[in-house]
Write an enzyme that holds these catalytic residues in place. Structure first.
Site, mmCIF file in Angstrom:
data_model
loop_
_atom_site.group_PDB
_atom_site.id
_atom_site.type_symbol
_atom_site.label_atom_id
_atom_site.label_comp_id
_atom_site.label_asym_id
_atom_site.label_seq_id
_atom_site.Cartn_x
_atom_site.Cartn_y
_atom_site.Cartn_z
ATOM 1 N N LYS A 106 9.904 1.270 -0.605
ATOM 2 C CA LYS A 106 11.249 1.186 0.004
ATOM 3 C C LYS A 106 11.794 -0.231 -0.011
ATOM 4 C CE LYS A 106 7.987 1.218 3.322
ATOM 5 N NZ LYS A 106 6.879 2.100 3.555
ATOM 6 N N VAL A 133 10.628 7.220 2.156
ATOM 7 C CA VAL A 133 11.223 7.489 3.469
ATOM 8 C C VAL A 133 10.409 8.559 4.187
ATOM 9 C CG1 VAL A 133 13.288 8.229 4.726
ATOM 10 C CG2 VAL A 133 13.531 6.943 2.595
ATOM 11 N N GLY A 188 -4.598 0.172 14.581
ATOM 12 C CA GLY A 188 -4.243 0.176 13.162
ATOM 13 C C GLY A 188 -2.864 0.750 12.867
ATOM 14 N N ASP A 202 12.062 -2.421 8.198
ATOM 15 C CA ASP A 202 11.527 -1.288 7.441
ATOM 16 C C ASP A 202 12.430 -0.059 7.642
ATOM 17 O OD1 ASP A 202 9.065 0.232 6.189
ATOM 18 O OD2 ASP A 202 9.532 1.315 8.031
ATOM 19 N N LYS A 206 14.991 2.183 4.915
ATOM 20 C CA LYS A 206 14.995 3.642 4.807
ATOM 21 C C LYS A 206 16.380 4.203 5.154
ATOM 22 C CE LYS A 206 10.089 3.731 5.878
ATOM 23 N NZ LYS A 206 9.107 3.764 6.976
ATOM 24 N N GLY A 308 0.269 6.858 6.103
ATOM 25 C CA GLY A 308 -1.126 7.250 5.917
ATOM 26 C C GLY A 308 -1.344 7.587 4.452
HETATM 27 P P1 NAP Z 1 -2.047 -1.301 -0.411
HETATM 28 O O1 NAP Z 1 -3.097 -0.556 0.334
HETATM 29 O O2 NAP Z 1 -1.777 -2.715 -0.057
HETATM 30 O O3 NAP Z 1 -2.410 -1.234 -1.978
HETATM 31 C C1 NAP Z 1 -1.745 -1.972 -2.941
HETATM 32 C C2 NAP Z 1 -2.486 -1.814 -4.270
HETATM 33 O O4 NAP Z 1 -1.706 -2.448 -5.266
HETATM 34 C C3 NAP Z 1 -3.871 -2.422 -4.292
HETATM 35 O O5 NAP Z 1 -4.772 -1.579 -4.967
HETATM 36 C C4 NAP Z 1 -3.680 -3.716 -5.086
HETATM 37 O O6 NAP Z 1 -4.776 -4.087 -5.886
HETATM 38 C C5 NAP Z 1 -2.525 -3.343 -6.004
HETATM 39 N N1 NAP Z 1 -1.741 -4.523 -6.353
HETATM 40 C C6 NAP Z 1 -0.976 -5.266 -5.520
HETATM 41 N N2 NAP Z 1 -0.393 -6.275 -6.209
HETATM 42 C C7 NAP Z 1 -0.809 -6.154 -7.486
HETATM 43 C C8 NAP Z 1 -0.584 -6.903 -8.669
HETATM 44 N N3 NAP Z 1 0.193 -7.994 -8.653
HETATM 45 N N4 NAP Z 1 -1.170 -6.489 -9.815
HETATM 46 C C9 NAP Z 1 -1.975 -5.401 -9.830
HETATM 47 N N5 NAP Z 1 -2.239 -4.646 -8.730
HETATM 48 C C10 NAP Z 1 -1.658 -5.025 -7.580
HETATM 49 O O7 NAP Z 1 -0.636 -0.531 -0.314
HETATM 50 P P2 NAP Z 1 -0.370 0.967 0.183
HETATM 51 O O8 NAP Z 1 -0.446 1.025 1.675
HETATM 52 O O9 NAP Z 1 -1.172 1.916 -0.620
HETATM 53 O O10 NAP Z 1 1.190 1.115 -0.166
HETATM 54 C C11 NAP Z 1 1.620 1.223 -1.516
HETATM 55 C C12 NAP Z 1 3.139 1.475 -1.555
HETATM 56 O O11 NAP Z 1 3.436 2.703 -0.891
HETATM 57 C C13 NAP Z 1 3.988 0.410 -0.851
HETATM 58 O O12 NAP Z 1 5.190 0.243 -1.551
HETATM 59 C C14 NAP Z 1 4.247 1.013 0.509
HETATM 60 O O13 NAP Z 1 5.441 0.543 1.093
HETATM 61 C C15 NAP Z 1 4.381 2.479 0.135
HETATM 62 N N6 NAP Z 1 4.097 3.384 1.248
HETATM 63 C C16 NAP Z 1 2.922 3.270 1.915
HETATM 64 C C17 NAP Z 1 2.652 4.127 2.975
HETATM 65 C C18 NAP Z 1 1.343 4.034 3.709
HETATM 66 O O14 NAP Z 1 1.142 4.814 4.649
HETATM 67 N N7 NAP Z 1 0.443 3.135 3.355
HETATM 68 C C19 NAP Z 1 3.615 5.086 3.361
HETATM 69 C C20 NAP Z 1 4.823 5.189 2.645
HETATM 70 C C21 NAP Z 1 5.045 4.334 1.586
HETATM 71 P P3 NAP Z 1 -6.181 -4.592 -5.260
HETATM 72 O O15 NAP Z 1 -6.713 -3.387 -4.523
HETATM 73 O O16 NAP Z 1 -7.035 -4.970 -6.388
HETATM 74 O O17 NAP Z 1 -5.828 -5.717 -4.339
#
Ligand code: NAP
Length: 438
Positions: A106, A133, A188, A202, A206, A308
């Site tokens: 987002k 979203v 968390g 955030d 959205k 999540g």
């Molecule tokens: P995360 O846990 O921080 O994971 C990010 C991943 O991207 C990691 O595996 C990281 O690699 C990789 N990465 C980051 N920068 C990189 C780069 N420059 N080159 C290559 N790989 C890279 O993030 P997440 O929580 O899964 O969220 C991912 C996306 O989904 C975000 O845009 C977030 O806003 C969205 N989202 C998340 C949630 C949620 O509940 N978490 C909900 C809705 C939307 P490494 O592991 O090697 O560091």
């Protein structure tokens, strides 16, 4: 299934969400193939550290640090890295090479959405972002597809789980903001740096996406008025509770017309009082919900987990299957319509009710003076309640006044509050909060 085609899926990121997406792609390959009409083959996973331990056991040979090569050879790209760069460049490269893209980013969409949507149009590919979203909740597709034959008039959303958890904690335990935030961090639900959540950024990203799809006009982050929850006090929550309200951080997008018949869309995020019987008041903890009012459908509510890894992966997979089906069936990519052309309204033009808490001198005629001032500004009072307090030490009496107004323009309401502050009988304005759903 031996003759079905295979579509290569590149996954960028293997964190909270990416790891679960990879797991489902591998474990549910057969079911996904039968629903899609094509095999979805995970061709690689780009990460920063290829040797890092992952939440899910995945074949080592899938990992690469060369995201660019991976996206150039994919039919479908799932971007779950987060952040602006390199995600932005990789999505553009993927689309320029003919891949449809699914993302949950987002922050990137809010900052640079128009560039990405234009590139998707130009390349005739799909750009889908249901996960951006309200996590698992199917909300963008219902707005874009199911309600495309209706006219949405208003959207009210609890789209940030962290702030909903904090406000719910304050409401149920009487805690101050700082203590509820610390509890959210311990469990968390909040990050070490909670700014993006608690200051409403955030939710604002959205809100821009929800408003754009609901009103067929591209709204940017700058169009969204944004106030967070860090100044909401335990006293505000208690007073709201006492008056039959709950405080929620709402993302609001609504179509408004002025006296001359000019229409616009007010897009805003701020702490809001809701009557305790409103459906959104029942959304507890870190859950999300979006409440929609449409001309023909009436009121609709979508509820579920807003974040999540596994819940968010569900939304990502839904987008992936949908984009893959389109590739299988052929035909152009499908983007949202932008023919609405309604202007974004400044906050002063929004129309809302206000809750105002006042500490006033306990003298005859005070209520009448305050009521007259509201009337002079064209703001009508719906509820005015007075409670008398006596200071045990000084024996001086003061009165607490709680006022709920009818809906009026924000400009008139803020002018009224300023004028009230100038009255000599006012000791202090204890809270000023907007109210919806009355
Ligand atoms: P995360 O846990 O921080 O994971 C990010 C991943 O991207 C990691 O595996 C990281 O690699 C990789 N990465 C980051 N920068 C990189 C780069 N420059 N080159 C290559 N790989 C890279 O993030 P997440 O929580 O899964 O969220 C991912 C996306 O989904 C975000 O845009 C977030 O806003 C969205 N989202 C998340 C949630 C949620 O509940 N978490 C909900 C809705 C939307 P490494 O592991 O090697 O560091």
């Amino acid at each position: 299934m031996s003759e079905v085609r295979t579509l290569k899926v590149a996954l960028l990121g293997c964190g909270n969400v990416g790891a679960q997406v990879a797991r489902i792609l591998i474990d549910d390959a057969e079911a996904l193939a039968s629903r899609t009409g094509a095999r979805l083959q995970l061709s690689g996973i780009a990460v920063r550290d290829v040797d890092a331990r992952r939440d899910v056991e995945l074949p080592r040979e899938l990992f690469t640090s060369d995201a660019e090569t991976l996206v150039k050879d994919a039919d479908l790209v799932i971007e779950l890295m987060g952040g602006i760069e390199p995600a932005r460049t990789l999505i553009l490269t993927a689309m320029q090479h003919g891949a449809s893209v699914v993302t949950g980013n987002k922050a990137l969409l809010a900052q640079d959405g128009p560039t990405l949507y234009e590139e998707a149009d130009k390349a005739h590919v799909q750009l889908s972002y249901e996960a951006a979203v309200a996590g698992a909740i199917p909300i963008l597709r219902p707005i874009r597809d199911s309600l495309s034959g209706d006219r949405i008039t208003r959207v009210l959303g609890i789209v940030n789980g962290t702030t909903n958890f904090i406000l719910d904690q304050m409401d149920s335990t009487g805690a101050q903001f700082a203590d509820a935030l610390a509890e959210a961090q311990r469990l968390g639900y909040a990050e070490a740096d909670p700014t993006a959540d608690v200051e409403g950024h955030d939710a604002a990203a959205k809100a821009a996406i929800l408003a754009s799809l609901s009103f067929h006009t591209r709204f940017a982050l700058e169009d969204v008025y944004c106030e967070g929850i860090s100044s909401v006090s335990a006293a505000d929550i208690a007073a709201a509770k006492d008056a039959g309200f709950v405080i929620k951080l709402l993302a609001i997008a609504e179509k408004l017309s002025d006296e001359e018949g000019n229409t616009g869309v007010s897009v805003r995020v701020h702490p809001t009082l809701l009557p305790r019987e409103h459906p959104l008041a029942a959304v507890r903890g870190a859950f999300n919900a979006v409440f929609i009012e449409a001309e023909n459908a009436g009121e609709l509510m979508f509820y579920g987990q807003g974040a999540g890894g596994t819940p968010t992966a569900s939304a990502v997979l839904g987008d992936l299957v949908s984009a893959a089906r389109r590739i299988v069936l052929g035909g152009p990519g499908r983007t949202e319509t932008t023919t609405g052309n309604v202007p974004a309204l400044p906050i002063d033009a929004s129309v809302t009710s206000y809750y105002i808490g006042l500490d006033v001198a306990d003298q005859p005629g005070v209520l009448a003076r305050i009521a007259q001032l509201f009337a002079e500004h064209g703001v009508s009072i719906e509820i005015m309640r007075q409670t008398i307090h006596r200071d045990a030490d000084s024996n001086v009496e003061s009165a607490e006044l709680r006022i709920v107004t009818h809906r009026a323009r924000e400009a008139a309401l803020s002018a009224t509050v300023e004028a009230v502050k100038g009255l000599d009988v006012i000791n202090s304005v204890t809270s000023v909060l907007r109210v919806e759903g009355v």
